[in-house]
Design a protein around this motif. Structure first.
Motif, PDB file in Angstrom:
ATOM      1  N   ILE A   1       0.835  -1.205   0.000  1.00 54.78           N
ATOM      2  CA  ILE A   1       0.000   0.000   0.000  1.00 54.78           C
ATOM      3  C   ILE A   1       0.870   1.256   0.000  1.00 54.78           C
ATOM      4  CG2 ILE A   1      -1.620   1.339   1.402  1.00 54.78           C
ATOM      5  CD1 ILE A   1      -2.820  -1.385   2.276  1.00 54.78           C
ATOM      6  N   ASP A   2       1.895   1.263   0.835  1.00 57.78           N
ATOM      7  CA  ASP A   2       2.753   2.448   0.923  1.00 57.78           C
ATOM      8  C   ASP A   2       3.461   2.709  -0.403  1.00 57.78           C
ATOM      9  OD1 ASP A   2       1.977   2.889   3.509  1.00 57.78           O
ATOM     10  OD2 ASP A   2       3.754   1.989   4.413  1.00 57.78           O
ATOM     11  N   ARG A   3       3.840   1.654  -1.099  1.00 57.47           N
ATOM     12  CA  ARG A   3       4.488   1.864  -2.398  1.00 57.47           C
ATOM     13  C   ARG A   3       3.527   2.549  -3.360  1.00 57.47           C
ATOM     14  NH1 ARG A   3       5.297   0.170  -7.538  1.00 57.47           N
ATOM     15  NH2 ARG A   3       7.473   0.229  -8.252  1.00 57.47           N
ATOM     16  N   LEU A   4       2.274   2.120  -3.360  1.00 64.69           N
ATOM     17  CA  LEU A   4       1.291   2.730  -4.254  1.00 64.69           C
ATOM     18  C   LEU A   4       1.021   4.184  -3.867  1.00 64.69           C
ATOM     19  CD1 LEU A   4      -0.164   1.449  -6.675  1.00 64.69           C
ATOM     20  CD2 LEU A   4      -2.123   1.019  -5.189  1.00 64.69           C
TER      21      LEU A   4
ATOM     22  N   LEU B   1      -2.752   1.820 -10.161  1.00 69.76           N
ATOM     23  CA  LEU B   1      -3.592   0.663 -10.453  1.00 69.76           C
ATOM     24  C   LEU B   1      -2.819  -0.604 -10.104  1.00 69.76           C
ATOM     25  CD1 LEU B   1      -6.306  -0.190 -11.931  1.00 69.76           C
ATOM     26  CD2 LEU B   1      -4.898  -0.445 -13.977  1.00 69.76           C
ATOM     27  N   GLN B   2      -3.379  -1.437  -9.239  1.00 66.90           N
ATOM     28  CA  GLN B   2      -2.821  -2.772  -9.028  1.00 66.90           C
ATOM     29  C   GLN B   2      -3.791  -3.769  -9.615  1.00 66.90           C
ATOM     30  OE1 GLN B   2      -0.773  -3.813  -5.342  1.00 66.90           O
ATOM     31  NE2 GLN B   2      -1.876  -5.756  -5.255  1.00 66.90           N
TER      32      GLN B   2
ATOM     33  N   ARG C   1       5.566  -2.332 -11.777  1.00 69.01           N
ATOM     34  CA  ARG C   1       6.256  -3.283 -10.906  1.00 69.01           C
ATOM     35  C   ARG C   1       5.440  -4.575 -10.868  1.00 69.01           C
ATOM     36  NH1 ARG C   1       9.309  -3.478  -5.940  1.00 69.01           N
ATOM     37  NH2 ARG C   1       9.576  -5.701  -5.486  1.00 69.01           N
ATOM     38  N   ALA C   2       6.028  -5.668 -11.356  1.00 65.63           N
ATOM     39  CA  ALA C   2       5.381  -6.978 -11.330  1.00 65.63           C
ATOM     40  C   ALA C   2       5.914  -7.772 -10.139  1.00 65.63           C
ATOM     41  CB  ALA C   2       5.634  -7.731 -12.634  1.00 65.63           C
ATOM     42  N   PHE C   3       5.018  -8.507  -9.461  1.00 70.86           N
ATOM     43  CA  PHE C   3       5.465  -9.281  -8.283  1.00 70.86           C
ATOM     44  C   PHE C   3       4.563 -10.501  -8.063  1.00 70.86           C
ATOM     45  CE2 PHE C   3       2.828  -5.710  -7.202  1.00 70.86           C
ATOM     46  CZ  PHE C   3       2.035  -6.034  -6.120  1.00 70.86           C
ATOM     47  N   GLY C   4       4.424 -11.292  -9.122  1.00 73.32           N
ATOM     48  CA  GLY C   4       3.559 -12.462  -9.057  1.00 73.32           C
ATOM     49  C   GLY C   4       3.993 -13.494  -8.041  1.00 73.32           C
ATOM     50  N   THR C   5       5.302 -13.676  -7.852  1.00 83.01           N
ATOM     51  CA  THR C   5       5.751 -14.656  -6.854  1.00 83.01           C
ATOM     52  C   THR C   5       5.303 -14.247  -5.453  1.00 83.01           C
ATOM     53  OG1 THR C   5       7.896 -13.528  -6.724  1.00 83.01           O
ATOM     54  CG2 THR C   5       7.730 -15.410  -8.223  1.00 83.01           C
TER      55      THR C   5
ATOM     56  N   GLN D   1       1.721  -3.439 -10.205  1.00 87.81           N
ATOM     57  CA  GLN D   1       1.338  -2.076  -9.879  1.00 87.81           C
ATOM     58  C   GLN D   1       1.742  -1.196 -11.061  1.00 87.81           C
ATOM     59  OE1 GLN D   1       2.888  -0.612  -6.159  1.00 87.81           O
ATOM     60  NE2 GLN D   1       1.469  -1.846  -4.922  1.00 87.81           N
ATOM     61  N   ILE D   2       0.774  -0.483 -11.602  1.00 92.84           N
ATOM     62  CA  ILE D   2       1.003   0.388 -12.746  1.00 92.84           C
ATOM     63  C   ILE D   2       0.655   1.818 -12.329  1.00 92.84           C
ATOM     64  CG2 ILE D   2       0.438   0.856 -15.164  1.00 92.84           C
ATOM     65  CD1 ILE D   2      -0.510  -2.054 -15.370  1.00 92.84           C
TER      66      ILE D   2
END
Length: 435
Positions: free
Chosen positions: A208-211, A320-321, A372-376, A429-430
């Motif tokens: 959340i903080d990153r967004l 947008l996530q 930022r992609a973080f599927g793992t 997250q875009i």
């Protein structure tokens, strides 16, 4: 006591009353297509032939009451335990992957390691059906109808189907932040495989903080959140000094989020509304939406992205996530009616990044400034959720959720985790800025 809503469906012909392990018969009023095995002799035989051929090409083990079947995996491969092979093949032949999921809900098959099994099946998805037969899938498998479209009324109905099940249910497996989306783990969380609810809570706040950081949320920022969840993002934005408007279609979530804002001392800076995003007016410095676009449906993507553009002030930002999938599989499967639509998320479609970019390019003045992609990390999030849900089985039952629901929900979490582990789906997250 929770009201458990069965999926919206026509009842199929078939034999009534199948047991779910030792816990009794399936309730045909709640679960009509689980309680009834479809009469599909021709399709059932075809499914058996194709499945048993596929088993030999896939690194799994298959066991039946009559013994093990030839399969492509050694002794360490994940196990598919077919307890009632005839019913399994009948459901598979009649409804494809919907039948596969219903067969598990009915107790026709199980696995001691469902995520490993489902991950292998996802990784070898192209091997399940011979290539010359692939075009026939559209002719024989269920297709979407318009009944789950996300019209204003349809969207309210679809959201209630999932998010208004029970706040107490979600509290049993989510962490203390009550955040129902991908967390973002970091070095301070320790080994990912050992992370638990405490580490998950820290990872959710980090996400959340990153967004909020990427969209410049701070003192005096006018924030719009589309899709409230249970309020963690709205509260954290308000604690930074922002003035937050958050909209949701879930009465259960709105009630809990408003309570949390009050307890956090930011009720005067949060306006949490039971409202469709299409009805929102105004101009905002930051518009945030976390894993909500997946529920919009392809038909309404233009409406959603136009709304993002309309509601973002010049120079403002959008965070947008979203879960994503590759473009070709998305376009090939967008008309399919799946187990996930029928039982978990009616009306949804996971977008691809090119589909999002097309909407931005053709309908908005928004340009992407960060991805930022973080599927793992989502796989780890789901692992913790599933472990917590299964550990809380007695409490889930006390809330009024029957054995079929508990099996279904555990399968849903395992199914999603496997999708991220196999790389079939991702999460991003875009960040966008409005020129």
């Amino acid at each position: 006591m929770s009201t458990i809503r069965p999926p919206r469906q026509e009842r199929s012909a078939g034999r009534p009353g199948r047991a779910v392990g030792p816990e009794g018969p399936v309730d045909p009023a709640r679960w009509p297509d689980v309680a009834r095995v479809p009469r599909a002799p021709v399709r059932g035989r075809a499914a058996r032939f194709l499945a048993e051929r596929a088993f030999t090409r896939i690194p799994i083990r298959v066991r039946t009451p009559a013994g093990s079947l030839p399969a492509g995996g050694g002794p360490e491969a994940p196990l598919l335990d077919l307890h009632r092979p005839g019913d399994f093949y009948a459901r598979l032949g009649a409804a494809g992957l919907i039948g596969f999921g219903e067969s598990h809900m009915a107790g026709d098959w199980s696995s001691p390691e469902p995520v490993r099994l489902l991950t292998v099946l996802a990784e070898h998805y192209a091997d399940l059906v011979p290539r010359p037969l692939l075009p026939l899938r559209h002719a024989v498998l269920p297709r979407r109808s318009g009944r789950d479209d996300n019209t204003p009324e349809g969207a309210r109905r679809n959201i209630r189907h999932h998010y208004d099940l029970s706040n107490d249910l979600f509290a049993l497996f989510l962490d203390e932040t009550m955040t129902y989306s991908a967390a973002l783990f970091g070095p301070g969380d320790g080994p990912a495989a050992e992370a638990g609810p405490a580490e998950l809570a820290a990872a959710q706040r980090r996400k959340i903080d990153r967004l909020l950081d990427r969209t410049g949320v701070g003192e005096g920022t006018r924030v719009l959140e589309i899709g409230t969840g249970w309020g963690e993002l709205a509260v954290r934005a308000a604690l930074r000094g922002a003035q937050v408007t958050s909209v949701t279609l879930s009465a259960e979530q709105r009630s809990r989020a408003a309570q949390r804002a009050l307890r956090a001392g930011v009720a005067d800076r949060t306006d949490i509304r039971l409202c469709d995003y299409r009805q929102v007016t105004g101009s905002y410095d930051a518009v945030l939406s976390v894993e909500m676009v997946e529920a919009v449906g392809e038909r309404y993507w233009p409406v959603f992205f136009t709304a993002l553009d309309r509601l973002t002030a010049p120079g403002g930002r959008v965070g947008l996530q979203t879960i994503t999938m590759e473009d070709a599989p998305m376009r090939a499967s967008r008309g399919a009616y799946t187990w996930m639509h029928k039982y978990i998320f009616p009306g949804g479609l996971i977008p691809s990044v090119p589909a999002i970019e097309e909407q931005l390019r053709t309908r908005t003045a928004l340009r992407v400034t960060d991805r930022r992609a973080f599927g793992t990390d989502y796989a780890q999030t789901l692992r913790i959720w599933r472990a917590s849900f299964e550990a809380a089985g007695a409490q889930v039952a006390e809330l009024g959720f029957d054995p079929v629901f508990r099996t279904m929900w555990s399968f849903y979490l395992a199914y999603c985790e496997a999708g991220f582990r196999a790389g079939m789906i991702d999460v991003e997250q875009i960040t966008m800025e409005r020129d």
